[in-house]
Design an enzyme around this catalytic site. Sequence first.
Site, PDB file in Angstrom:
ATOM      1  CG  ASP A   1      -0.706   3.036   6.619  1.00  0.00           C
ATOM      2  OD1 ASP A   1      -1.007   3.824   5.719  1.00  0.00           O
ATOM      3  OD2 ASP A   1      -0.777   3.336   7.831  1.00  0.00           O
TER       4      ASP A   1
ATOM      5  CG  ASP B   1      -1.850   1.160   1.274  1.00  0.00           C
ATOM      6  OD1 ASP B   1      -2.221   1.654   0.188  1.00  0.00           O
ATOM      7  OD2 ASP B   1      -2.226   1.594   2.380  1.00  0.00           O
TER       8      ASP B   1
ATOM      9  CD  GLU C   1      -5.007   1.027  -2.755  1.00  0.00           C
ATOM     10  OE1 GLU C   1      -5.394   0.034  -2.114  1.00  0.00           O
ATOM     11  OE2 GLU C   1      -5.210   2.185  -2.391  1.00  0.00           O
TER      12      GLU C   1
END
Lengths: 171, 171
Positions: free
Chosen positions: B149, B7, B76
Amino acid sequence: MRIFGIDPGMTRCGIGVIDAKDSASGTFRSADSLRLYKAGVIRTDTSLAQDERLRKIYDGIDSWLNACKPDVMAVERVFSQENRHSVLGTAQVAGLALLLANQHTIPVSLHTPTEVKATITGFGQANKQQIATMVAKFLKLEVQIKPADASDALAIAITNALKPPINAYKM
Amino acid sequence: MRIFGIDPGMTRCGIGVIDAKDSASGTFRSADSLRLYKAGVIRTDTSLAQDERLRKIYDGIDSWLNACKPDVMAVERVFSQENRHSVLGTAQVAGLALLLANQHTIPVSLHTPTEVKATITGFGQANKQQIATMVAKFLKLEVQIKPADASDALAIAITNALKPPINAYKM
């Protein structure tokens, strides 16, 4: 003082390297002292996967740095306000340039497009042709550097050369 | 199959690594087969220069890859429509992740936030708490992974694990 300018881009990443001499007093650098060292473009094909393109650009800039051994790096600053489709790719290439500057222990600074245009042409909204014309004048070249990405990278290096050194503010 | 989820973020970059087994037929992967391998966060201080932050994140992801030896990476996808101040830094970290995947010869794929949320919770607009709850369920954990996260990075890895393999479309 060798200055390594980068105009970041995923399809065409401009590289422009110049040599500049400090004045005798060391407080400013004259435009007369600027010389072209080398300029060019690292290209990647849009058909390649993104990781492959980033790797080619990383390896390409790395090779240029090993060949030129610059003292400083200057990179054009990318703004998210620019609503171009390519802005994230451009930011990623700028990120690779910053990473490589750190890995090669080269001080790096960012210059805004407006700062570059104003320094080179006196006009913050100058077009690419004006930039190319003035870059050739600064570097005393009989022909313009092409493509525009290479010329733009030289403009970034020239901007870095002509900005007042830090100690000028201390006087 | 070890899956390395990222991420991307400049201040906090989430890392989530899971192990997943193929089904006997090899055409799909069961959620039952997923196990947590390791998760955490690479942090960089906002007071550091940008080149220094990118170097720390590059070195951090590189260390994680050397320690975990994943088979695939999942990152992502960042969108320029997100008008967050931090979007360009996030894109730069995603670019470093793609570069490192290529340097380590690890296949890498991108997943949109909507795809991740829909895969993990069945709802493309799920919030972070729902994601964290479902990640813990998928991985049979008694407590949720924190910070968010790290949990989000695991959600990206799980999404990669559960998407149909390419040969499923060929049947």
